[in-house]
Write a protein that holds these residues in place. Structure first.
Motif, PDB file in Angstrom:
ATOM      1  N   ARG A 193      28.439 102.310 -22.390  1.00 45.05           N
ATOM      2  CA  ARG A 193      27.086 103.109 -22.927  1.00 45.05           C
ATOM      3  C   ARG A 193      26.958 104.387 -21.882  1.00 45.05           C
ATOM      4  O   ARG A 193      27.223 104.539 -20.892  1.00 45.05           O
ATOM      5  N   VAL A 194      26.319 105.452 -22.692  1.00 44.43           N
ATOM      6  CA  VAL A 194      26.007 106.475 -22.082  1.00 44.43           C
ATOM      7  C   VAL A 194      24.787 106.493 -21.257  1.00 44.43           C
ATOM      8  O   VAL A 194      23.757 105.876 -21.445  1.00 44.43           O
TER       9      VAL A 194
ATOM     10  N   LEU B  84      32.432 117.358 -28.675  1.00 40.39           N
ATOM     11  CA  LEU B  84      32.890 116.394 -27.812  1.00 40.39           C
ATOM     12  C   LEU B  84      34.415 116.431 -28.014  1.00 40.39           C
ATOM     13  O   LEU B  84      35.036 117.010 -29.229  1.00 40.39           O
ATOM     14  N   THR B  85      35.244 116.275 -27.206  1.00 44.28           N
ATOM     15  CA  THR B  85      36.835 116.165 -27.020  1.00 44.28           C
ATOM     16  C   THR B  85      37.411 114.789 -26.762  1.00 44.28           C
ATOM     17  O   THR B  85      38.177 114.327 -27.497  1.00 44.28           O
TER      18      THR B  85
ATOM     19  N   VAL C 122      27.811 117.884 -29.057  1.00 43.53           N
ATOM     20  CA  VAL C 122      27.088 117.609 -27.754  1.00 43.53           C
ATOM     21  C   VAL C 122      25.607 117.251 -27.974  1.00 43.53           C
ATOM     22  O   VAL C 122      24.936 116.202 -27.434  1.00 43.53           O
ATOM     23  N   ASN C 123      24.986 117.825 -28.909  1.00 50.19           N
ATOM     24  CA  ASN C 123      23.461 117.722 -29.056  1.00 50.19           C
ATOM     25  C   ASN C 123      23.304 116.242 -29.605  1.00 50.19           C
ATOM     26  O   ASN C 123      22.148 116.121 -29.742  1.00 50.19           O
ATOM     27  N   THR C 124      24.197 115.483 -30.258  1.00 44.06           N
ATOM     28  CA  THR C 124      23.843 114.157 -30.924  1.00 44.06           C
ATOM     29  C   THR C 124      24.049 113.307 -29.938  1.00 44.06           C
ATOM     30  O   THR C 124      23.895 112.242 -30.354  1.00 44.06           O
ATOM     31  N   VAL C 125      24.597 113.343 -28.633  1.00 42.84           N
ATOM     32  CA  VAL C 125      24.818 112.332 -27.652  1.00 42.84           C
ATOM     33  C   VAL C 125      23.475 111.747 -27.277  1.00 42.84           C
ATOM     34  O   VAL C 125      22.904 112.728 -26.782  1.00 42.84           O
ATOM     35  N   GLU C 126      23.249 110.668 -27.029  1.00 44.01           N
ATOM     36  CA  GLU C 126      22.043 110.179 -26.628  1.00 44.01           C
ATOM     37  C   GLU C 126      22.100 109.122 -25.456  1.00 44.01           C
ATOM     38  O   GLU C 126      23.152 108.331 -25.618  1.00 44.01           O
ATOM     39  N   VAL C 127      21.308 109.063 -24.261  1.00 44.28           N
ATOM     40  CA  VAL C 127      21.473 107.921 -23.545  1.00 44.28           C
ATOM     41  C   VAL C 127      21.349 106.661 -23.977  1.00 44.28           C
ATOM     42  O   VAL C 127      20.309 106.657 -24.680  1.00 44.28           O
ATOM     43  N   GLY C 128      22.199 106.035 -23.816  1.00 44.02           N
ATOM     44  CA  GLY C 128      21.994 104.457 -24.118  1.00 44.02           C
ATOM     45  C   GLY C 128      22.853 103.988 -25.487  1.00 44.02           C
ATOM     46  O   GLY C 128      22.864 103.085 -25.507  1.00 44.02           O
ATOM     47  N   GLU C 129      23.181 105.050 -26.091  1.00 42.02           N
ATOM     48  CA  GLU C 129      24.249 104.697 -27.178  1.00 42.02           C
ATOM     49  C   GLU C 129      25.513 104.031 -26.934  1.00 42.02           C
ATOM     50  O   GLU C 129      25.970 104.471 -25.859  1.00 42.02           O
ATOM     51  N   GLY C 130      25.797 103.347 -27.679  1.00 40.03           N
ATOM     52  CA  GLY C 130      27.140 102.508 -27.356  1.00 40.03           C
ATOM     53  C   GLY C 130      28.388 103.537 -27.873  1.00 40.03           C
ATOM     54  O   GLY C 130      28.202 104.227 -28.787  1.00 40.03           O
TER      55      GLY C 130
END
Length: 344
Positions: free
Chosen positions: A341-342, A228-229, A319-327
């Motif tokens: 939120r994602v 992520l950038t 990138v692989n650590t990003v989850e839908v719904g995380e703040g």
């Protein structure tokens, strides 16, 4: 690479009379004049100066040497804008320099926010919804006291205020979506210029919808190594390992050396890495100094403040650590800090 005459250096800064009441904004590390209606003007000046040094905009470098003069010039420009009948309230000021140091300032109204949005007290970890106790699965129901006659009645002039009436409400929750393609790192992703095609492309392919409107939607960018950038308009902060982290920004290729982060003019420098250094100022962060070039995002002013306050750390984020719904916290030099939120 764009030619010297095909782009401008710029920064977008908030002008807000409410900032005159902010003790934080009056600190000498953030403003040349106290109190000031400009949001972190010193940090904006620093990053414009760094960009001028990198792109050899020598006239701009000279023009930015005197911070108090810059403050007075911007204040005069605001006065002239208001005299022409411009919006009397919070403003986004887009300050542009060409290579000859000619300045252009674009004004646009920006939503009012409380001081706690511009200078939050902390980054609180996202809180999950409370789990009901098995013995009491339903939320408690309000039971009025018999002393009120069994009912709570508000008169025509009564009201409840969740915010002090003198301060506007905080912004709504943002929606953020991960981009579908990487954005290659370059000097134009590290330093703020009018070369914006890469950000426009990301927003056109991945911008999420938000009931609160497009200004509260953002795209999370990542580089060719899948780290992520930043956002297209904001700095991002995600919660990892029990703390808030933000991607390391790095420096343009060919300008990073071990000496850059160790010494300033031959002396040991235990300083904020945002303080100016020649030929380049370093990483604008407080994480462990190393030879790693950062992920490749912008050198955000609000990001620099959050790092200096200890609200977050620099850390690579896959990138692989990003989850839908995380703040996710986001910030910018115009709108301050906000939570989002994602979304899918």
């Amino acid at each position: 690479m764009a030619s010297d005459h095909s782009f401008h250096l710029f920064t977008s800064i908030r002008y807000d009379p409410l900032l005159l009441k902010s003790a934080e904004n009056s600190l000498p590390i953030l403003n040349y004049v106290s109190p000031s209606p400009f949001y972190m003007l010193i940090y904006h000046r620093d990053r414009m100066l760094e960009a001028a040094q990198h792109f050899d905009f020598h006239a701009v470098t000279q023009r930015l040497e005197h911070g108090e003069s810059l403050h007075q010039e911007l204040l005069q420009e605001v006065g002239e804008y208001l005299h022409r009948g411009g919006h009397d309230g919070p403003l986004k000021m887009r300050i542009l320099f060409d290579k000859a140091a000619n300045i252009t300032i674009d004004f646009a109204p920006t939503p009012p926010v409380p001081l706690s949005t511009l200078y939050p007290a902390s980054f609180d970890p996202p809180r999950p919804e409370p789990t009901p106790h098995p013995a009491n699965p339903d939320p408690p129901t309000f039971l009025p006291s018999p002393l009120t006659g069994g009912a709570l009645i508000l008169g025509p002039t009564d009201a409840f205020h969740s915010n002090p009436p003198s301060e506007p409400p905080p912004p709504p929750e943002y929606h953020l979506r991960l981009d579908t393609q990487p954005t290659p790192t370059s000097a134009f992703t590290l330093l703020k210029t009018t070369v914006r095609e890469q950000y426009d492309a990301a927003r056109s392919r991945a911008l999420p919808t938000n009931p609160a409107g497009a200004p509260y939607s953002e795209v999370i960018l990542y580089n060719s190594t899948h780290e992520l950038t930043e956002g297209t308009l904001t700095t991002i902060y995600v919660f990892r390992g029990g703390r808030w982290v933000t991607p390391p920004v790095g420096v343009p290729a060919g300008e990073f050396t071990a000496q850059t982060l160790k010494d300033v003019e031959g002396e040991s420098a235990d300083l904020d890495e945002g303080e100016l250094r020649k030929p380049f100022a370093g990483r604008w962060g407080h994480s462990v100094r190393s030879a790693k070039v950062g992920a490749g995002g912008q050198r955000g002013t609000s990001r620099r403040w959050a790092l200096k306050k200890g609200f977050c750390m620099e850390e690579p984020i896959s990138v692989n650590t990003v989850e839908v719904g995380e703040g996710v916290w986001i910030s910018s030099g115009v709108r301050g800090f906000a939570f989002g939120r994602v979304v899918e």
